[in-house]
Design a protein around this motif. Structure first.
Motif, PDB file in Angstrom:
ATOM      1  N   ARG A   1     133.268  45.870  12.200  1.00  0.00           N
ATOM      2  CA  ARG A   1     131.855  45.507  12.133  1.00  0.00           C
ATOM      3  C   ARG A   1     131.672  44.068  11.657  1.00  0.00           C
TER       4      ARG A   1
ATOM      5  N   VAL B   1     136.895  50.296   9.910  1.00  0.00           N
ATOM      6  CA  VAL B   1     135.530  50.286  10.441  1.00  0.00           C
ATOM      7  C   VAL B   1     134.778  49.068   9.916  1.00  0.00           C
ATOM      8  N   GLU B   2     134.892  48.799   8.619  1.00  0.00           N
ATOM      9  CA  GLU B   2     134.229  47.625   8.041  1.00  0.00           C
ATOM     10  C   GLU B   2     134.785  46.333   8.637  1.00  0.00           C
TER      11      GLU B   2
ATOM     12  N   MET C   1     130.694  57.381  13.997  1.00  0.00           N
ATOM     13  CA  MET C   1     132.042  57.931  14.138  1.00  0.00           C
ATOM     14  C   MET C   1     132.363  58.891  13.002  1.00  0.00           C
TER      15      MET C   1
ATOM     16  N   LEU D   1     130.661  52.933  15.874  1.00  0.00           N
ATOM     17  CA  LEU D   1     131.324  52.969  14.568  1.00  0.00           C
ATOM     18  C   LEU D   1     130.442  53.640  13.521  1.00  0.00           C
ATOM     19  N   ASP D   2     129.125  53.374  13.585  1.00  0.00           N
ATOM     20  CA  ASP D   2     128.202  53.979  12.618  1.00  0.00           C
ATOM     21  C   ASP D   2     128.182  55.494  12.739  1.00  0.00           C
TER      22      ASP D   2
ATOM     23  N   LEU E   1     142.177  57.445  12.714  1.00  0.00           N
ATOM     24  CA  LEU E   1     141.152  56.433  12.958  1.00  0.00           C
ATOM     25  C   LEU E   1     141.529  55.481  14.084  1.00  0.00           C
TER      26      LEU E   1
ATOM     27  N   GLU F   1     129.058  48.733  17.397  1.00  0.00           N
ATOM     28  CA  GLU F   1     128.601  49.036  16.046  1.00  0.00           C
ATOM     29  C   GLU F   1     127.923  50.399  15.980  1.00  0.00           C
TER      30      GLU F   1
ATOM     31  N   VAL G   1     139.180  54.734  17.363  1.00  0.00           N
ATOM     32  CA  VAL G   1     138.709  53.405  17.773  1.00  0.00           C
ATOM     33  C   VAL G   1     139.114  53.116  19.211  1.00  0.00           C
TER      34      VAL G   1
ATOM     35  N   LEU H   1     132.467  55.374   7.676  1.00  0.00           N
ATOM     36  CA  LEU H   1     131.840  54.063   7.491  1.00  0.00           C
ATOM     37  C   LEU H   1     132.500  53.260   6.370  1.00  0.00           C
TER      38      LEU H   1
ATOM     39  N   ASN I   1     135.619  53.285   5.579  1.00  0.00           N
ATOM     40  CA  ASN I   1     137.013  52.963   5.868  1.00  0.00           C
ATOM     41  C   ASN I   1     137.172  51.468   6.145  1.00  0.00           C
TER      42      ASN I   1
END
Length: 327
Positions: A44, A40-41, A230, A227-228, A193, A224, A197, A35, A37
């Motif tokens: 999102r 990821v941010e 992952m 991703l949360d 990563l 999302e 993705v 989260l 990384n």
């Protein structure tokens, strides 16, 4: 060598501190939450920005991840000045970010004069040039998302946006920088990563189809959620590293020595916690009244058998030395 424990949340931090103090190379064998990384941010914030009409928070969260620096030639000082400019003049919404007319918001120190300070004019011009570089890939993304006729089209739009910003190249550069700083786990995280993705996008496409009017919103919600949740698993960076992990990790193979701290009741074996809708008692009762040959599995019993097997395997994995400590 490996340090193996039944409670990695407690003994993992202690072992890590000891390794650092003794300058011993080590590896934490656990699944890593990503989260925090930047990628990821970035994803999102990008989805939130598109759905919420370029609102301030999401827009600058997205920009501050650093992925616009490469393709948009965006320097940190320029981004700071742009943020101050946007805050000062209350610039909000996609319409104002993507307007064809240049931004000409400037301070006026008096209502009686039309004269504009030259520094203010230059500041507005710098902000506008910076804005134009940023919105070019964002407008392309917005156009592709609006034209997408299915989930595959939405996933392709996100992929094209990432490629336009040269995200894979930037991740590779970040991985090399982390490796040079001795953060080998961080370097491998950056490497894995991108693949994670891409797999997430493939899985979303395979979900089927959402209603056309809610397709983008549902896509963003599922993205999302993915991703949360992952996590990625890393492998030891070398053979001369001390692995620190729990009994259910995969790095306990071909080891000469194992140290097992905290071999206490309740930790080895761990107490089974039933975080399920139907308890073992419910499942046994249902199985007793079932008339057909179908039976529910008894999760607690299966977990106990699995825990016993993991302990047996862990205690017998070392080829030469085994140390056990308990309170």
């Amino acid at each position: 060598m490996a340090i193996v424990t039944g409670d990695l949340s407690v003994y993992g931090h202690i072992a890590e501190q000891v390794m650092q103090d003794a300058d011993i190379p080590y590896f934490i064998d656990s699944k890593r939450d990503v989260l925090a990384n930047n990628l990821v941010e970035f994803l999102r914030a990008m989805l939130e920005m598109i759905l919420q009409d370029f609102n301030y928070d999401a827009t600058f969260r997205c920009l501050k991840t650093g992925f616009f620096k490469e393709s948009c030639n965006l320097l940190s000082d320029e981004l700071d000045e742009l943020e101050n400019y946007v805050l000062e003049f209350g610039i909000r919404g996609r319409k104002r970010w993507t307007q064809p007319e240049p931004w000409q918001y400037m301070r006026r120190y008096s209502l009686e004069t039309e004269e504009i300070d030259e520094k203010e004019r230059e500041r507005a011009e710098r902000a506008d040039r910076c804005r134009l570089r940023i919105v070019k890939p964002l407008e392309s993304l917005q156009k592709q998302l609006s034209q997408a006729g299915d989930l595959a089209g939405l996933a392709e739009a996100v992929y094209n946006f990432l490629m336009e910003l040269q995200v894979p190249v930037q991740l590779e550069r970040m991985s090399k920088a982390a490796a040079l700083q001795g953060d080998l786990a961080g370097a491998r995280e950056h490497q894995q990563l991108w693949t994670a993705v891409m797999e997430l996008l493939d899985q979303i496409v395979e979900l089927g189809e959402f209603s056309p009017q809610d397709r983008l919103l549902e896509f963003a919600n599922v993205m999302e959620e993915g991703l949360d949740n992952m996590v990625i698993s890393l492998i030891p960076p070398g053979l001369d590293y001390v692995s620190i992990g729990s009994f259910d990790q995969n790095s306990m193979e071909n080891l000469t020595a194992i140290f097992i701290p905290g071999a206490n009741a309740g930790t080895m074996p761990r107490r089974s916690s039933e975080n399920v809708i139907l308890s073992d008692g419910d499942r046994i009762h249902i199985n007793q009244v079932q008339t057909d040959n179908k039976h529910l599995s008894i999760i607690g019993r299966e977990n106990s058998f699995n825990e016993a097997w993991l302990l047996y395997k862990g205690f017998n994995e070392a080829s030469s030395y085994l140390w056990i400590s308990y309170a």
